[in-house]
Motif scaffolding. Sequence first.
Motif, PDB file in Angstrom:
ATOM      1  N   LEU A 175       0.601  -0.895  -0.316  1.00  0.00           N
ATOM      2  CA  LEU A 175       0.295   0.059   0.169  1.00  0.00           C
ATOM      3  C   LEU A 175       0.863   1.308  -0.045  1.00  0.00           C
ATOM      4  O   LEU A 175       2.016   1.330   1.109  1.00  0.00           O
ATOM      5  N   GLU A 176       0.683   2.012  -0.701  1.00  0.00           N
ATOM      6  CA  GLU A 176       1.245   3.498  -0.946  1.00  0.00           C
ATOM      7  C   GLU A 176       0.166   4.044  -0.608  1.00  0.00           C
ATOM      8  O   GLU A 176      -0.209   5.086  -0.963  1.00  0.00           O
ATOM      9  N   ILE A 177       1.374   5.125   0.663  1.00  0.00           N
ATOM     10  CA  ILE A 177       0.427   6.077   1.067  1.00  0.00           C
ATOM     11  C   ILE A 177       1.168   7.664   1.819  1.00  0.00           C
ATOM     12  O   ILE A 177       2.734   7.752   1.080  1.00  0.00           O
ATOM     13  N   SER A 178       0.900   8.248   2.004  1.00  0.00           N
ATOM     14  CA  SER A 178       1.668   9.793   1.948  1.00  0.00           C
ATOM     15  C   SER A 178       1.991   9.598   3.159  1.00  0.00           C
ATOM     16  O   SER A 178       2.103   8.874   4.023  1.00  0.00           O
ATOM     17  N   ARG A 179       3.300  10.266   3.611  1.00  0.00           N
ATOM     18  CA  ARG A 179       4.140  10.588   4.149  1.00  0.00           C
ATOM     19  C   ARG A 179       3.509  11.037   4.936  1.00  0.00           C
ATOM     20  O   ARG A 179       3.982  10.398   6.501  1.00  0.00           O
ATOM     21  N   ALA A 180       3.144  11.832   5.170  1.00  0.00           N
ATOM     22  CA  ALA A 180       2.198  12.655   6.582  1.00  0.00           C
ATOM     23  C   ALA A 180       1.380  11.332   7.437  1.00  0.00           C
ATOM     24  O   ALA A 180       1.573  10.912   8.525  1.00  0.00           O
ATOM     25  N   GLU A 181       0.410  10.580   6.198  1.00  0.00           N
ATOM     26  CA  GLU A 181      -0.374   9.560   6.651  1.00  0.00           C
ATOM     27  C   GLU A 181       0.629   8.306   7.887  1.00  0.00           C
ATOM     28  O   GLU A 181       0.458   7.938   8.778  1.00  0.00           O
ATOM     29  N   LEU A 182       2.331   7.347   6.576  1.00  0.00           N
ATOM     30  CA  LEU A 182       2.835   7.264   7.835  1.00  0.00           C
ATOM     31  C   LEU A 182       3.475   7.390   9.234  1.00  0.00           C
ATOM     32  O   LEU A 182       3.160   6.891  10.227  1.00  0.00           O
ATOM     33  N   ASP A 183       3.607   8.556   8.816  1.00  0.00           N
ATOM     34  CA  ASP A 183       3.938   9.548  10.497  1.00  0.00           C
ATOM     35  C   ASP A 183       3.056   9.382  11.106  1.00  0.00           C
ATOM     36  O   ASP A 183       3.487   9.449  12.352  1.00  0.00           O
ATOM     37  N   ARG A 184       1.511   9.495  11.416  1.00  0.00           N
ATOM     38  CA  ARG A 184       1.045   9.114  12.229  1.00  0.00           C
ATOM     39  C   ARG A 184       0.435   7.468  12.719  1.00  0.00           C
ATOM     40  O   ARG A 184       0.139   7.522  13.060  1.00  0.00           O
ATOM     41  N   MET A 185       0.301   6.520  11.091  1.00  0.00           N
ATOM     42  CA  MET A 185       0.036   5.476  12.332  1.00  0.00           C
ATOM     43  C   MET A 185       1.526   5.209  13.043  1.00  0.00           C
ATOM     44  O   MET A 185       1.580   4.368  13.869  1.00  0.00           O
ATOM     45  N   THR A 186       3.221   5.430  13.035  1.00  0.00           N
ATOM     46  CA  THR A 186       4.266   5.510  13.386  1.00  0.00           C
ATOM     47  C   THR A 186       4.260   5.932  14.804  1.00  0.00           C
ATOM     48  O   THR A 186       5.086   5.993  15.421  1.00  0.00           O
TER      49      THR A 186
END
Length: 377
Positions: A181-192
């Motif tokens: 899944l390719e997601i925005s960097r902001a979303e990955l920041d939120r997940m981590t």
Amino acid sequence: MAGNSQRRGRRLTPKAGAPKGSGGKGRDALAGRGKTLPADERPWHKAYSGTEKLPQRTAWKQEKERRAAADEGRAPKIGQPGTKDTTWGKGGGRGAAGGGGRGAAGRGGKPTGRTGPRVAPGRKSNPSRDAPELLVGRNPVVESLRAGVPATALYTAQGIDIDDRVNEIVRTAADRGIAILEISRAELDRMTGGVLHQGVGLQVPPFAYQPFEDMVAAAVEQPAPLLVALDGVTDPRNLGAVIRSAAAFGAQGVFVPERRAAGITATAWRTSAGAAARVPVAQVTNLTRSLKACRDAGFMVVGLDADGETDLFDLEAAVGPLVVVVGSEGRGLSRLVGETCDLTVRIPMVSEVESLNASVAAAVTLAEVARRRSVAG
């Protein structure tokens, strides 16, 4: 007629009107305030060591602690103001603390206008025990995929810098049928939760533990029953290494306490080099009670202790049904567990070496048990 439910003029609707909401006016009160800063970054704490102006109240707290420490003859438990940069950095760099990567500048180098103490990003929630784990970082992710760690999804940030590790990660995930899944960097920041992820995250499902009773019953049916118990081992890398040694030397299972001990995380999976998929692992509520259950099933319980009563190389019981108990990294066996063991065993070492790492001690013991069994067989 009894009662007055049939009287004239009775009220047919409740007195209270319909409940009314705030219209969203209280929404800000429910928002999180972010992660609590360390004590040395809080201006009102006596441990404050920041470069911002020291509040008068904090200075008074520190002076009070100095006087109390002098009276008691101990070192004062206070910070050192001016030794830690707690302000937003200037320009587009990281700032003195090396975090975030933006400093006082936002995207595109535009200044954010932020001054004063640096504030941590949104609070990172503690994941549930049954929730999937997100493993981040290019090296951890590629090593986990090489070790065969089970995964359900691979997250990649949009615009990620491609290198050999990223190519291998994506190729291996595709070969294993893992969703990419390719997601925005902001979303990955939120997940981590703000953890440095290098643009990749691997979602690992919760580990399926074996029921303890089933593991013991299966071990008893083997010609040479052998189990390993861990008493308070909190490092998942040690747990993974013990599981790997258990698989190498023929143990039928490993069991650990549910509380105050490491469980099977992605780190433990990676350290076990895939052995966690072959060796049953159980979690028990009470380790002492579980060891007693093993004794009732015919096992001899042997604990590793630097001051043990028997030398490992003199362990005659190694050829029979055996449970090897490994203590924690620091304190070793707990008192109750040590009292439950039938025998405590020491590993002979030269006097200059104080003790062995928990996983190394387990490997040495299991190797000696396997050697004795091969000679006896």
